[in-house]
Design a protein around this motif. Structure first.
Motif, PDB file in Angstrom:
ATOM      1  N   MET A  66     -23.088 -25.575  47.510  1.00 24.26           N
ATOM      2  CA  MET A  66     -21.927 -24.752  47.755  1.00 24.26           C
ATOM      3  C   MET A  66     -22.129 -23.408  47.059  1.00 24.26           C
ATOM      4  N   SER A  67     -21.811 -22.338  47.738  1.00 22.59           N
ATOM      5  CA  SER A  67     -22.042 -21.008  47.172  1.00 22.59           C
ATOM      6  C   SER A  67     -20.938 -20.633  46.191  1.00 22.59           C
ATOM      7  N   LYS A  68     -21.316 -19.838  45.228  1.00 22.47           N
ATOM      8  CA  LYS A  68     -20.362 -19.382  44.211  1.00 22.47           C
ATOM      9  C   LYS A  68     -19.511 -18.256  44.782  1.00 22.47           C
ATOM     10  N   MET A  69     -18.307 -18.150  44.222  1.00 19.47           N
ATOM     11  CA  MET A  69     -17.375 -17.120  44.661  1.00 19.47           C
ATOM     12  C   MET A  69     -17.191 -16.105  43.544  1.00 19.47           C
ATOM     13  N   HIS A  70     -17.092 -14.847  43.930  1.00 19.07           N
ATOM     14  CA  HIS A  70     -16.850 -13.764  42.986  1.00 19.07           C
ATOM     15  C   HIS A  70     -15.351 -13.723  42.677  1.00 19.07           C
ATOM     16  N   VAL A  71     -15.017 -13.764  41.402  1.00 19.05           N
ATOM     17  CA  VAL A  71     -13.616 -13.746  40.975  1.00 19.05           C
ATOM     18  C   VAL A  71     -13.398 -12.542  40.074  1.00 19.05           C
ATOM     19  N   THR A  72     -12.395 -11.745  40.401  1.00 22.91           N
ATOM     20  CA  THR A  72     -11.967 -10.644  39.545  1.00 22.91           C
ATOM     21  C   THR A  72     -10.549 -10.963  39.108  1.00 22.91           C
ATOM     22  N   THR A  73     -10.330 -10.923  37.814  1.00 25.56           N
ATOM     23  CA  THR A  73      -9.029 -11.273  37.253  1.00 25.56           C
ATOM     24  C   THR A  73      -8.782 -10.426  36.016  1.00 25.56           C
ATOM     25  N   THR A  74      -7.635 -10.578  35.408  1.00 24.52           N
ATOM     26  CA  THR A  74      -7.331  -9.924  34.144  1.00 24.52           C
ATOM     27  C   THR A  74      -7.166 -11.017  33.101  1.00 24.52           C
ATOM     28  N   VAL A  75      -7.964 -10.944  32.050  1.00 26.06           N
ATOM     29  CA  VAL A  75      -7.902 -11.940  30.984  1.00 26.06           C
ATOM     30  C   VAL A  75      -7.572 -11.233  29.681  1.00 26.06           C
ATOM     31  N   ASN A  76      -6.455 -11.612  29.104  1.00 21.77           N
ATOM     32  CA  ASN A  76      -5.998 -11.016  27.843  1.00 21.77           C
ATOM     33  C   ASN A  76      -5.932  -9.496  27.923  1.00 21.77           C
ATOM     34  N   GLY A  77      -5.504  -8.998  29.081  1.00 22.70           N
ATOM     35  CA  GLY A  77      -5.306  -7.572  29.272  1.00 22.70           C
ATOM     36  C   GLY A  77      -6.519  -6.797  29.752  1.00 22.70           C
ATOM     37  N   ASP A  78      -7.672  -7.443  29.816  1.00 17.63           N
ATOM     38  CA  ASP A  78      -8.895  -6.770  30.241  1.00 17.63           C
ATOM     39  C   ASP A  78      -9.374  -7.342  31.573  1.00 17.63           C
ATOM     40  N   GLU A  79      -9.894  -6.458  32.432  1.00 17.63           N
ATOM     41  CA  GLU A  79     -10.452  -6.944  33.694  1.00 17.63           C
ATOM     42  C   GLU A  79     -11.685  -7.792  33.398  1.00 17.63           C
ATOM     43  N   ALA A  80     -11.786  -8.896  34.109  1.00 17.67           N
ATOM     44  CA  ALA A  80     -12.932  -9.795  33.942  1.00 17.67           C
ATOM     45  C   ALA A  80     -13.437 -10.217  35.310  1.00 17.67           C
ATOM     46  N   GLU A  81     -14.742 -10.416  35.392  1.00 14.32           N
ATOM     47  CA  GLU A  81     -15.366 -10.872  36.637  1.00 14.32           C
ATOM     48  C   GLU A  81     -16.326 -12.003  36.311  1.00 14.32           C
ATOM     49  N   PHE A  82     -16.386 -12.966  37.217  1.00 12.82           N
ATOM     50  CA  PHE A  82     -17.343 -14.051  37.068  1.00 12.82           C
ATOM     51  C   PHE A  82     -17.606 -14.684  38.428  1.00 12.82           C
ATOM     52  N   LEU A  83     -18.694 -15.416  38.492  1.00 14.14           N
ATOM     53  CA  LEU A  83     -19.030 -16.181  39.687  1.00 14.14           C
ATOM     54  C   LEU A  83     -18.673 -17.634  39.401  1.00 14.14           C
ATOM     55  N   ALA A  84     -17.898 -18.241  40.295  1.00 12.84           N
ATOM     56  CA  ALA A  84     -17.434 -19.607  40.068  1.00 12.84           C
ATOM     57  C   ALA A  84     -17.739 -20.492  41.264  1.00 12.84           C
ATOM     58  N   ASP A  85     -18.158 -21.673  40.975  1.00 15.69           N
ATOM     59  CA  ASP A  85     -18.244 -22.714  41.990  1.00 15.69           C
ATOM     60  C   ASP A  85     -16.794 -22.999  42.407  1.00 15.69           C
ATOM     61  N   PRO A  86     -16.499 -23.148  43.681  1.00 15.23           N
ATOM     62  CA  PRO A  86     -15.111 -23.360  44.122  1.00 15.23           C
ATOM     63  C   PRO A  86     -14.440 -24.595  43.512  1.00 15.23           C
ATOM     64  N   ARG A  87     -15.238 -25.536  42.987  1.00 17.39           N
ATOM     65  CA  ARG A  87     -14.685 -26.753  42.378  1.00 17.39           C
ATOM     66  C   ARG A  87     -14.542 -26.640  40.870  1.00 17.39           C
ATOM     67  N   GLU A  88     -14.926 -25.526  40.297  1.00 23.75           N
ATOM     68  CA  GLU A  88     -14.930 -25.345  38.849  1.00 23.75           C
ATOM     69  C   GLU A  88     -13.522 -25.033  38.341  1.00 23.75           C
ATOM     70  N   THR A  89     -13.153 -25.656  37.234  1.00 23.51           N
ATOM     71  CA  THR A  89     -11.820 -25.410  36.683  1.00 23.51           C
ATOM     72  C   THR A  89     -11.747 -24.052  35.996  1.00 23.51           C
ATOM     73  N   LEU A  90     -10.540 -23.553  35.866  1.00 24.00           N
ATOM     74  CA  LEU A  90     -10.324 -22.316  35.118  1.00 24.00           C
ATOM     75  C   LEU A  90     -10.788 -22.499  33.680  1.00 24.00           C
ATOM     76  N   LEU A  91     -10.540 -23.663  33.105  1.00 23.37           N
ATOM     77  CA  LEU A  91     -10.994 -23.931  31.744  1.00 23.37           C
ATOM     78  C   LEU A  91     -12.505 -23.756  31.627  1.00 23.37           C
ATOM     79  N   ASP A  92     -13.249 -24.348  32.549  1.00 26.33           N
ATOM     80  CA  ASP A  92     -14.708 -24.209  32.515  1.00 26.33           C
ATOM     81  C   ASP A  92     -15.141 -22.761  32.716  1.00 26.33           C
TER      82      ASP A  92
END
Length: 160
Positions: free
Chosen positions: A1-27
């Motif tokens: 399964m391909s990873k997805m690009h996620v852009t979010t704001t974490v603790n007030g700062d923009e953050a980006e990561f690649l996530a497996d669609p089944r991966e938890t936010l905690l992970d």
């Protein structure tokens, strides 16, 4: 399964990561962003050790997919202090000895902060109810409840 690009704001700062669609936010927080304050205690949403806020709502990050954070605001324990100055809740947890091993403490602090943002003057019953989703095996709950009530009183004084 391909990873997805996620852009979010974490603790007030923009953050980006690649996530497996089944991966938890905690992970994703721990493994991709290096934010290891939130802990996995149960992986089933029963203990509260992984509590964070997602767009202002308290959630168990072990039950939320990382890709669900896209475009949202995530607040973790790492964002609680203001620089080198502890949040009033953190200070009161120390003063009241409301922690021992510290494993559950980040979840309790995030949950308590979410409560006080909604209700700056909670009763003891309201604090106990709000924190019922967080489990502690070491210190018991009375010191934690006292710390939250004391912090709420200090925060109301500071706001006045």
């Amino acid at each position: 399964m391909s990873k997805m690009h996620v852009t979010t704001t974490v603790n007030g700062d923009e953050a980006e990561f690649l996530a497996d669609p089944r991966e938890t936010l905690l992970d994703c927080l721990r493994d991709h962003l290096g934010l290891t304050g939130s802990k996995e205690g149960c992986g089933t949403g029963d203990c509260g050790a992984c509590s964070v806020t997602l767009d202002g709502e308290l959630v168990c990050s072990c039950l939320v997919l990382g890709v669900e954070a896209a475009g949202k605001r995530v607040e973790t324990i790492e964002g609680m202090a203001n620089g080198n100055e502890l949040h009033p809740l953190q200070r009161k947890f120390i003063e009241h000895a409301a922690l021992q091993c510290g494993f559950c403490t980040p979840g309790f602090l995030v949950a308590a902060k979410a409560l006080l943002e909604r209700n700056p003057d909670p009763t003891e019953t309201e604090v106990r109810y709000w924190l019922a989703g967080n489990l502690c095996r070491c210190t018991g709950y009375d010191k934690i409840v006292r710390a939250v009530l004391d912090a709420a009183a200090d925060m109301r004084k500071e706001a006045a």
